[in-house]
Write an enzyme that holds these catalytic residues in place. Sequence first.
Site, PDB file in Angstrom:
ATOM      1  N   GLU A  95      -6.674 -53.524  45.421  1.00  0.00           N
ATOM      2  CA  GLU A  95      -6.861 -52.073  45.401  1.00  0.00           C
ATOM      3  C   GLU A  95      -6.375 -51.521  44.063  1.00  0.00           C
ATOM      4  O   GLU A  95      -5.300 -51.879  43.596  1.00  0.00           O
ATOM      5  CB  GLU A  95      -6.078 -51.410  46.541  1.00  0.00           C
ATOM      6  CG  GLU A  95      -6.510 -51.881  47.930  1.00  0.00           C
ATOM      7  CD  GLU A  95      -7.915 -51.434  48.295  1.00  0.00           C
ATOM      8  OE1 GLU A  95      -8.458 -50.554  47.600  1.00  0.00           O
ATOM      9  OE2 GLU A  95      -8.474 -51.975  49.270  1.00  0.00           O
ATOM     10  N   CYS A 158      -2.114 -49.231  55.378  1.00  0.00           N
ATOM     11  CA  CYS A 158      -2.077 -50.029  54.146  1.00  0.00           C
ATOM     12  C   CYS A 158      -1.922 -49.130  52.926  1.00  0.00           C
ATOM     13  O   CYS A 158      -1.103 -49.401  52.037  1.00  0.00           O
ATOM     14  CB  CYS A 158      -3.343 -50.878  54.010  1.00  0.00           C
ATOM     15  SG  CYS A 158      -3.401 -52.223  55.200  1.00  0.00           S
ATOM     16  N   HIS A 182      -6.545 -56.187  49.895  1.00  0.00           N
ATOM     17  CA  HIS A 182      -7.148 -56.217  51.234  1.00  0.00           C
ATOM     18  C   HIS A 182      -7.954 -57.505  51.426  1.00  0.00           C
ATOM     19  O   HIS A 182      -8.622 -57.970  50.499  1.00  0.00           O
ATOM     20  CB  HIS A 182      -8.082 -55.011  51.413  1.00  0.00           C
ATOM     21  CG  HIS A 182      -7.449 -53.872  52.148  1.00  0.00           C
ATOM     22  ND1 HIS A 182      -7.420 -52.591  51.666  1.00  0.00           N
ATOM     23  CD2 HIS A 182      -6.824 -53.833  53.369  1.00  0.00           C
ATOM     24  CE1 HIS A 182      -6.802 -51.806  52.544  1.00  0.00           C
ATOM     25  NE2 HIS A 182      -6.428 -52.533  53.587  1.00  0.00           N
TER      26      HIS A 182
END
Length: 219
Positions: A95, A158, A182
């Site tokens: 991310e 998350c 992820h």
Amino acid sequence: MGAVLAHSSFFCYLICMKKILITAFEPFGGERINPAQAVLERLPEAISGAALYRSVLPVSYRKSAVLLLEQIERVRPDAVVMLGQAGGRAKITPERIAVNLDHCEARDNDGEQRIDSVIDPEGPAAYFSTLPVHAMLQEMRKCEVGCAMSASAGAFVCNHVSYEALHYISRMGYGIPAGFIHLPYLPEQAEGKPGAASMPLSAMVHAVQAALAAIADSF
Ligand code: PCA
């Protein structure tokens, strides 16, 4: 004497080693397994000269970040890498950003739902990941697994821990890299979900090791 020396140099090696705190999440949303936890359990003790310190976090807005920040204080790591499941994605996705927002129809494992809720009204709108995302992708591609940078971790737990970790590290002035990766469903999770993408556990373990090596080599 030789044994004592060997022993002390072993402890020096341990003490001098860099430390990566790596976290995963427990299962949530009716799943019996979380690929992040499964990967975490299969990682070696150390990668590229960095010792791994692992922690499994609850899927809870209230508890997850508190526990993570405690682990940061306990371990005093040189980097923080957080893993989680992104069911439906076909690729492993580091991310790029964490946003100052909790917003998800789904409830966490405490039954809590948060809609359009700012994490810290005093905090910035977002943080960029401070992990070497491009070097991680380059190393993961060498393992021939699907991977891509993601520009949104969503706004569930998350993203929440990712924002809280980056915010804390920034406020404390620790200057250590941190960020989120992820992972797709495991094949057994995708069964019974028509069209759902998945990735074998061994491929995810291999790729995450490559990403961790890129991180360890960057400091
Ligand atoms: N994935 C969820 C929370 C826990 C996990 O593994 C998310 O993407 O927010």
